[in-house]
Design an enzyme around this catalytic site. Structure first.
Site, short mmCIF file in Angstrom:
data_model
loop_
_atom_site.label_atom_id
_atom_site.label_comp_id
_atom_site.label_asym_id
_atom_site.label_seq_id
_atom_site.Cartn_x
_atom_site.Cartn_y
_atom_site.Cartn_z
N GLN A 122 0.85 -1.20 0.00
CA GLN A 122 0.00 0.00 0.00
C GLN A 122 0.88 1.25 0.00
O GLN A 122 0.38 2.36 -0.10
CB GLN A 122 -0.89 0.01 1.24
CG GLN A 122 -1.84 -1.16 1.34
CD GLN A 122 -2.46 -1.27 2.73
OE1 GLN A 122 -3.46 -0.62 3.04
NE2 GLN A 122 -1.87 -2.09 3.59
N ASN A 123 2.19 1.06 0.13
CA ASN A 123 3.09 2.21 0.26
C ASN A 123 3.41 2.83 -1.09
O ASN A 123 3.45 2.14 -2.11
CB ASN A 123 4.38 1.79 0.97
CG ASN A 123 4.11 1.27 2.37
OD1 ASN A 123 3.02 1.49 2.89
ND2 ASN A 123 5.06 0.58 2.95
N HIS A 140 -1.63 1.54 -4.08
CA HIS A 140 -2.04 2.93 -3.89
C HIS A 140 -1.17 3.91 -4.69
O HIS A 140 -1.07 5.07 -4.33
CB HIS A 140 -2.03 3.29 -2.39
CG HIS A 140 -3.10 2.57 -1.61
ND1 HIS A 140 -3.10 2.47 -0.24
CD2 HIS A 140 -4.22 1.92 -2.02
CE1 HIS A 140 -4.17 1.80 0.16
NE2 HIS A 140 -4.86 1.43 -0.90
N GLU A 236 1.67 -3.98 17.15
CA GLU A 236 0.34 -3.80 17.77
C GLU A 236 -0.66 -4.76 17.14
O GLU A 236 -0.48 -5.20 16.02
CB GLU A 236 -0.18 -2.37 17.51
CG GLU A 236 0.76 -1.26 17.91
CD GLU A 236 0.96 -1.15 19.40
OE1 GLU A 236 0.05 -1.61 20.15
OE2 GLU A 236 2.01 -0.63 19.82
#
Ligand code: BJW
Length: 266
Positions: A122-123, A140, A236
């Site tokens: 997505q970078n 993207h 996370e």
């Protein structure tokens, strides 16, 4: 002798630190086809901020609808293009980190010649390509490509900052970064390739993404519903965690080299 001892004790430490590590290695060793989804978290160790992490993330300082939507661009094209051009200048100073480099090595281990390894990112920074990854799909777009709003013609810009904002195109139009904003469709070829890779893969790794943005996050579900084992690497928990099979909690730049090291020794 001593160094061997140190090596095997550090390997044992890895298995203690990351309880799912041995299963991850086993899955990758047996996989014929591997798909990877990366997000901003893989580039944060190269000095590029993420979008949604606490106070450092872009979206804690800026309104995504003002800077990353067609409406925001229409309302203030100078502000939007300046913001992206400043990000382009900042990214130009960044280098791939050990996480990017480990993924390029993983591609060589899994699929040295054939396209059995697909890295969907997505970078927009192109750090995967700079690290040596070959089969990269940009979902993207890229901050290095800018396109004319009149003709849609796209060109790579690697030089210094634009002289004015919005930058004029060659034919009286203006340039915008060729990235995908909210509400815009993903590039159809990139999406098709990503969807296909995730449909047929045996193992899918989701690395450094909050899995908050669709349709990219839906690739994890596509892989899983077609029988792949899904693995998440992230310090996370994310929106995808509840449906992920295996987890390695920590920074991609630390964990990925460990995974590749274990794999290449076996
Ligand atoms: C680490 C780490 C370390 C930290 N190591 N990890 C379904 C439901 C609801 C809404 C929608 C839906 N389908 C579509 C939508 C709308 C929308 C959407 O998803 N909205 C959500 C917010 C709900 N999607 C769209 O609009 C998309 N288009 C679309 O659907 O089109 C349909 C259409 C069809 C036909 C015609 C017209 C339309 C487009 C989405 C475009 C996203 N664009 C951006 C900006 C790109 C350009 C730019 O860079 O400025 O893409 S937004 C931003 O989010 C960027 C990212 O690629 C994307 C994802 O973010 P990412 O990478 O996950 O980053 P973070 O910050 O969220 O997470 C970082 C993670 O890293 C965290 O988990 C950390 O813990 C972790 N981390 N350090 C490993 N060292």
């Amino acid at each position: 002798m001593d160094s061997n001892k140190n090596e095997s004790s550090s390997h044992n430490d890895h298995y203690t630190l990351y309880p799912d590590l041995s299963q991850v290695i086993k899955e990758l060793r047996n996989a014929k086809r591997v798909a990877i989804l990366t997000g901003a978290g893989i580039s944060t160790e190269s000095g590029i901020p993420t979008f949604r992490d606490g106070l450092d993330g872009f979206w804690s300082q800026f309104d995504p609808l003002e800077l990353a939507s067609p409406q925001g661009f229409a309302a203030d094209p100078a502000r939007v293009t300046r913001w992206y051009d400043e990000r382009r200048a900042a990214i130009a100073k960044c280098q791939p980190n050990p996480g990017h480099i480990a993924l390029a090595k993983l591609e060589q281990i899994v699929s040295p010649n054939k396209n059995l390894f697909t890295l969907v990112t997505q970078n927009i920074d192109r750090l995967h390509q700079l690290a040596g990854s070959k089969n990269v799909v940009e979902l993207h777009g890229s901050i290095w490509e800018w396109r004319c709003t009149k003709t849609g013609k796209q060109k790579e810009y690697r030089g210094g900052p634009f002289e004015q904002y919005p930058p004029p195109s060659d034919n009286g139009g203006i340039l915008r970064p060729s990235v995908v904003w909210f509400g815009e469709p993903l590039p159809p070829d990139a999406w098709r390739t990503a969807e296909n890779a995730c449909t047929i893969c045996d193992v899918m790794l989701s690395i450094g993404t909050s899995a908050a943005v669709y349709p990219a996050a839906g690739l994890i579900d596509i892989a899983q519903s077609n029988g792949a084992t899904t693995i998440e690497i992230n310090p996370e928990q994310t929106q995808a965690t509840p449906r992920i099979d295996l987890q390695l909690r920590g920074a991609a730049g630390v964990i990925l080299p460990i995974v590749v090291d274990h794999l290449s020794r076996s």
